[in-house]
Motif scaffolding. Sequence first.
Motif, PDB file in Angstrom:
ATOM      1  N   THR A  27      13.602  11.621  18.919  1.00  0.00           N
ATOM      2  CA  THR A  27      15.076  11.373  19.061  1.00  0.00           C
ATOM      3  C   THR A  27      15.923  11.395  17.835  1.00  0.00           C
ATOM      4  N   LYS A  28      15.295  11.698  16.687  1.00  0.00           N
ATOM      5  CA  LYS A  28      16.050  12.040  15.350  1.00  0.00           C
ATOM      6  C   LYS A  28      16.590  10.818  14.983  1.00  0.00           C
ATOM      7  N   THR A  29      16.093   9.880  15.104  1.00  0.00           N
ATOM      8  CA  THR A  29      16.603   8.548  14.573  1.00  0.00           C
ATOM      9  C   THR A  29      15.580   7.743  13.746  1.00  0.00           C
ATOM     10  N   LEU A  30      16.241   6.823  12.982  1.00  0.00           N
ATOM     11  CA  LEU A  30      15.147   5.801  12.181  1.00  0.00           C
ATOM     12  C   LEU A  30      14.745   4.939  13.334  1.00  0.00           C
ATOM     13  N   GLU A  31      13.184   4.718  13.333  1.00  0.00           N
ATOM     14  CA  GLU A  31      13.013   3.560  14.274  1.00  0.00           C
ATOM     15  C   GLU A  31      12.466   2.522  13.558  1.00  0.00           C
ATOM     16  N   LYS A  32      11.978   2.426  12.454  1.00  0.00           N
ATOM     17  CA  LYS A  32      11.651   1.290  11.687  1.00  0.00           C
ATOM     18  C   LYS A  32      11.369   1.685  10.300  1.00  0.00           C
ATOM     19  N   ALA A  33      11.401   0.386   9.558  1.00  0.00           N
ATOM     20  CA  ALA A  33      10.949   0.546   7.989  1.00  0.00           C
ATOM     21  C   ALA A  33       9.928  -0.593   7.971  1.00  0.00           C
ATOM     22  N   LYS A  34       9.250  -0.120   7.178  1.00  0.00           N
ATOM     23  CA  LYS A  34       7.838  -1.006   6.696  1.00  0.00           C
ATOM     24  C   LYS A  34       7.938  -1.396   5.166  1.00  0.00           C
ATOM     25  N   PHE A  35       7.589  -2.537   4.956  1.00  0.00           N
ATOM     26  CA  PHE A  35       7.418  -2.859   3.269  1.00  0.00           C
ATOM     27  C   PHE A  35       6.045  -3.392   3.008  1.00  0.00           C
ATOM     28  N   VAL A  36       5.202  -2.742   2.328  1.00  0.00           N
ATOM     29  CA  VAL A  36       3.899  -3.525   1.864  1.00  0.00           C
ATOM     30  C   VAL A  36       4.112  -3.614   0.085  1.00  0.00           C
ATOM     31  N   ASN A  37       3.383  -4.761  -0.053  1.00  0.00           N
ATOM     32  CA  ASN A  37       3.289  -5.015  -1.720  1.00  0.00           C
ATOM     33  C   ASN A  37       2.415  -4.376  -2.511  1.00  0.00           C
ATOM     34  N   GLU A  38       2.707  -3.829  -3.696  1.00  0.00           N
ATOM     35  CA  GLU A  38       1.878  -3.210  -4.381  1.00  0.00           C
ATOM     36  C   GLU A  38       1.053  -3.813  -5.431  1.00  0.00           C
ATOM     37  N   LYS A  39       1.569  -5.174  -5.494  1.00  0.00           N
ATOM     38  CA  LYS A  39       1.210  -6.151  -6.651  1.00  0.00           C
ATOM     39  C   LYS A  39       1.236  -7.498  -6.092  1.00  0.00           C
ATOM     40  N   PRO A  40       0.722  -8.632  -6.545  1.00  0.00           N
ATOM     41  CA  PRO A  40       0.884  -9.976  -5.966  1.00  0.00           C
ATOM     42  C   PRO A  40       2.406 -10.016  -6.446  1.00  0.00           C
ATOM     43  N   LEU A  41       3.003 -10.896  -5.424  1.00  0.00           N
ATOM     44  CA  LEU A  41       4.564 -11.144  -5.243  1.00  0.00           C
ATOM     45  C   LEU A  41       4.838 -12.694  -5.569  1.00  0.00           C
ATOM     46  N   LYS A  42       6.083 -13.152  -5.849  1.00  0.00           N
ATOM     47  CA  LYS A  42       6.492 -14.472  -5.838  1.00  0.00           C
ATOM     48  C   LYS A  42       7.682 -14.416  -4.699  1.00  0.00           C
ATOM     49  N   VAL A  43       7.548 -15.089  -3.610  1.00  0.00           N
ATOM     50  CA  VAL A  43       8.522 -15.280  -2.530  1.00  0.00           C
ATOM     51  C   VAL A  43       9.067 -16.460  -2.493  1.00  0.00           C
ATOM     52  N   LYS A  44       9.882 -16.990  -2.834  1.00  0.00           N
ATOM     53  CA  LYS A  44      10.435 -18.208  -3.019  1.00  0.00           C
ATOM     54  C   LYS A  44       9.689 -19.183  -3.815  1.00  0.00           C
ATOM     55  N   PHE A  45       8.868 -19.917  -3.266  1.00  0.00           N
ATOM     56  CA  PHE A  45       7.871 -20.771  -3.977  1.00  0.00           C
ATOM     57  C   PHE A  45       6.443 -20.341  -3.692  1.00  0.00           C
ATOM     58  N   LEU A  46       6.297 -19.286  -3.150  1.00  0.00           N
ATOM     59  CA  LEU A  46       4.934 -18.876  -2.650  1.00  0.00           C
ATOM     60  C   LEU A  46       4.336 -17.933  -3.568  1.00  0.00           C
ATOM     61  N   ASN A  47       3.201 -17.763  -3.914  1.00  0.00           N
ATOM     62  CA  ASN A  47       2.620 -16.591  -4.381  1.00  0.00           C
ATOM     63  C   ASN A  47       1.788 -15.814  -3.362  1.00  0.00           C
ATOM     64  N   VAL A  48       2.627 -14.699  -3.101  1.00  0.00           N
ATOM     65  CA  VAL A  48       2.129 -13.904  -2.084  1.00  0.00           C
ATOM     66  C   VAL A  48       1.060 -12.706  -2.413  1.00  0.00           C
ATOM     67  N   THR A  49      -0.014 -12.749  -1.903  1.00  0.00           N
ATOM     68  CA  THR A  49      -1.137 -11.697  -2.223  1.00  0.00           C
ATOM     69  C   THR A  49      -1.098 -10.612  -1.362  1.00  0.00           C
ATOM     70  N   LYS A  50      -0.551 -10.741  -0.248  1.00  0.00           N
ATOM     71  CA  LYS A  50      -0.183  -9.535   0.850  1.00  0.00           C
ATOM     72  C   LYS A  50       0.988  -9.892   1.624  1.00  0.00           C
ATOM     73  N   LEU A  51       1.632  -8.657   1.591  1.00  0.00           N
ATOM     74  CA  LEU A  51       2.919  -8.796   2.263  1.00  0.00           C
ATOM     75  C   LEU A  51       3.112  -7.557   3.247  1.00  0.00           C
ATOM     76  N   ASP A  52       3.464  -7.726   4.525  1.00  0.00           N
ATOM     77  CA  ASP A  52       3.713  -6.679   5.497  1.00  0.00           C
ATOM     78  C   ASP A  52       4.827  -7.137   6.314  1.00  0.00           C
ATOM     79  N   MET A  53       5.993  -6.262   6.062  1.00  0.00           N
ATOM     80  CA  MET A  53       7.250  -6.783   6.739  1.00  0.00           C
ATOM     81  C   MET A  53       7.718  -5.091   7.348  1.00  0.00           C
ATOM     82  N   VAL A  54       7.975  -5.347   8.701  1.00  0.00           N
ATOM     83  CA  VAL A  54       8.352  -4.324   9.538  1.00  0.00           C
ATOM     84  C   VAL A  54       9.683  -4.768  10.180  1.00  0.00           C
ATOM     85  N   ILE A  55      10.696  -3.644   9.957  1.00  0.00           N
ATOM     86  CA  ILE A  55      12.019  -4.062  10.501  1.00  0.00           C
ATOM     87  C   ILE A  55      12.308  -2.830  11.681  1.00  0.00           C
ATOM     88  N   THR A  56      12.495  -3.216  12.972  1.00  0.00           N
ATOM     89  CA  THR A  56      12.798  -2.167  14.060  1.00  0.00           C
ATOM     90  C   THR A  56      14.049  -1.989  14.265  1.00  0.00           C
TER      91      THR A  56
END
Length: 186
Positions: free
Chosen positions: A114-143
């Motif tokens: 289709t020659k189009t962007l279908e999705k974007a994915k984000f994965v953490n490369e180190k532990p994160l702070k998301v709001k008040f959470l200490n995130v050890t693993k993040l997997d975000m997919v935007i379609t």
Amino acid sequence: NTDHSFDAEITSIYDTETKIEEAKFDPTKKEGERWILVSVNNGVPTKKEIKQFNKAHNIKQPEIKVEVNESSWAIESDDNDYLVISFKYDPLSLPKKYAYLGDCKGLAFFNKETKTLEKAKFVNEKPLKVKFLNVTKLDMVITYKYNEEENLYLIQKEDIRMDAELLGQVAHVNNITVFSNYVKLK
């Protein structure tokens, strides 16, 4: 996109607890009032739920100009179906709400047919702070869905999965937002 109205179904799962919010976005309303909570778990939302929802969604934000770190672009994979490009955001360009994406690797999946962007994915490369959470693993997919008529990508679904440490315990958090009924303002 602020020139479209749309509906959103937001499913939040924290370990075994699930909450489903039905919402609408109306760009004709003034900033800070554009998101409208319609229901929570198929019922009328309480004043507390509306207040929490507004705090999460109806916040005034400065104009966002997110930039990709130019030296981060790379071909992650290239097969018969997809070209996958990796990238990293410039952390200084991210709004506070999304600052954690500065510590994530982004992947853009382009459909070769289709020659189009279908999705974007984000994965953490180190532990994160998301709001008040200490995130050890993040997997975000935007379609995305490409609207040819408007030459515009519209988000269909955002699926965020996290393993977060809270009070010494690991909690599994999943937020899924499905967007629908986009209508362009005239």
